[in-house]
Design an enzyme around this catalytic site. Structure first.
Site, short mmCIF file in Angstrom:
data_model
loop_
_atom_site.label_atom_id
_atom_site.label_comp_id
_atom_site.label_asym_id
_atom_site.label_seq_id
_atom_site.Cartn_x
_atom_site.Cartn_y
_atom_site.Cartn_z
CB THR A 145 -0.91 -0.03 1.41
OG1 THR A 145 -0.28 0.05 2.27
CG2 THR A 145 -2.10 -1.07 1.08
CG ASP B 11 2.51 -5.94 11.64
OD1 ASP B 11 3.80 -6.13 11.84
OD2 ASP B 11 1.75 -5.09 11.47
CB ALA C 204 6.73 -3.79 5.09
CE1 TYR D 289 5.50 -0.71 14.59
CE2 TYR D 289 6.05 1.44 13.44
CZ TYR D 289 5.19 0.08 13.58
OH TYR D 289 4.36 -0.11 12.70
CB SER E 273 17.41 2.74 2.96
OG SER E 273 17.59 4.11 3.09
CD GLU F 254 18.76 8.78 5.51
OE1 GLU F 254 19.46 8.65 6.39
OE2 GLU F 254 18.27 9.46 4.99
CE1 TYR G 111 13.64 3.22 6.84
CE2 TYR G 111 15.46 4.42 6.18
CZ TYR G 111 14.46 3.66 5.71
OH TYR G 111 14.32 3.33 4.33
NE ARG H 151 8.91 9.41 -0.69
CZ ARG H 151 9.61 8.59 0.02
NH1 ARG H 151 8.94 7.55 0.72
NH2 ARG H 151 10.98 8.20 -0.34
#
Length: 340
Positions: A13, A66, A89, A103, A133, A135, A156, A191
């Site tokens: 999604t 999940d 995800a 989290y 990523s 990052e 992250y 985005r």
């Protein structure tokens, strides 16, 4: 008649998940997506792809689950038996990861090993894509390529480093066809509205329409390599079609600051950004990432992939979309008022 290839996509999604689902459906795949149960629908990016599951022609199927529930992942994968698994995800907002580090680690980091282990436990001989990523590079000077050392500067980024290495561990330890796509910033009209590029282009549309006057931002000097998301999901797919599993950087190779993006976006609407943009330190990160510029030469030579849309054109695409969307919303509002 041969059965269609089957793909399982987490994060379907989201921006990337929706474009990837489009691409796979166009290529004739049967697509299964993982969605989290919520009291409100969050499928707006893929609603145009959805066909009633009672229809025999339906090739998009959504499943509740999940990445924090490993048991559910095993049973789902065992029943679906996909040929390809794409793990997109994550808690993907870098600034939010400082507020929710645990989290972020659980979903962005440990979620990856749960999915890899589910593939292994289900005995699947599928191909696995891990969304890594830029990052992860963090404070390491650019240009950054596949052999550049990681130096993450956020929860992250650190979680993504774990996912990167656990994916390689499963590839090397269990012989799985598992790859990391190290994607640099990639944007689109889909985005999320709290990400800086979309925050800017939505504000431009609203300022142009006279319903907003000021835009609050943090660090304008951060340098990023922004590409176009629909092109980047093509690279994901190509990685899983290659003969051997390998990790790839996906990027444009061009560097622009947040200030540059502001200029491109505001100029598209014939506005002066300096009259509307204000500084707010709440949008600064505890540790900043100064410059991310990718070297995607391996993706070009091995996969034949190269970015076509660069940041100036990207800003125009996003501004044009947000202006048109706001105008359409305004017309709908007027129609509703007139029908009362």
């Amino acid at each position: 008649m041969t059965e269609p290839r089957r793909a399982f996509v987490t994060g379907i999604t989201g921006q990337d998940g929706s474009y990837l689902a489009e691409l796979l459906l166009e290529k004739g795949y049967e697509v299964h997506g993982l969605i989290r149960r919520a009291s409100t629908f969050n499928t707006s990016r893929i609603d145009h792809l959805f066909v009633d599951p009672h229809d025999a022609a339906a090739r998009l199927h959504l499943h509740y689950g999940d990445l924090t529930d490993g048991t559910r992942l095993v049973t789902l994968l065992d029943s679906i038996r996909p040929d390809e698994v794409y793990n997109l995800a994550a808690q993907s907002h870098v600034r939010v990861s400082f507020d929710e580090p645990e989290y972020t680690a659980d979903t962005t980091g440990l979620g990856s090993v749960r999915l890899l282990e589910a593939v292994r436990q289900a005995g699947l001989h599928c191909r696995f894509y891990q969304a890594s990523s830029s990052e992860m590079f963090g404070a390491t000077p650019p240009p950054q390529g596949e052999s550049t050392p990681f130096y993450p500067r956020s929860p992250y980024g650190a979680a993504k480093v774990y996912s990167y290495w656990i994916t390689r561990n499963y590839r090397e330890g269990y012989g799985m066809f598992a790859v990391n796509g190290i994607l640099f910033n990639h944007e689109s009209p889909r985005r999320g509205e709290t990400f800086v590029t979309r925050k800017i282009t939505r504000a431009v549309a609203r300022i142009k329409a006279g319903v907003q006057n000021e835009l609050y931002l943090g660090n304008l000097d951060a340098v990023r390599d922004w590409g176009y998301a629909p092109e980047y999901v093509e690279a994901m797919w190509l990685m899983l079609q290659h003969d051997t599993p390998q990790d790839y950087v996906v990027a444009t190779g061009a560097a622009y600051t947040v200030r540059d993006f502001l200029v491109f976006a505001f100029e598209r609407a014939e506005l002066d950004w300096e009259k509307h943009v204000r500084f707010d330190d709440r949008y600064l990160r505890p540790t900043e990432v100064d410059s991310l510029i990718g070297d995607a030469s391996l993706a070009e030579s091995a996969l034949g992939w190269k970015a076509r849309v660069h940041t100036p054109e990207l800003a125009k695409i996003m501004v044009d979309h947000d202006i048109a969307a706001l105008e359409l919303a305004g017309r709908h509002h007027v129609d509703k008022v007139q029908k009362r």
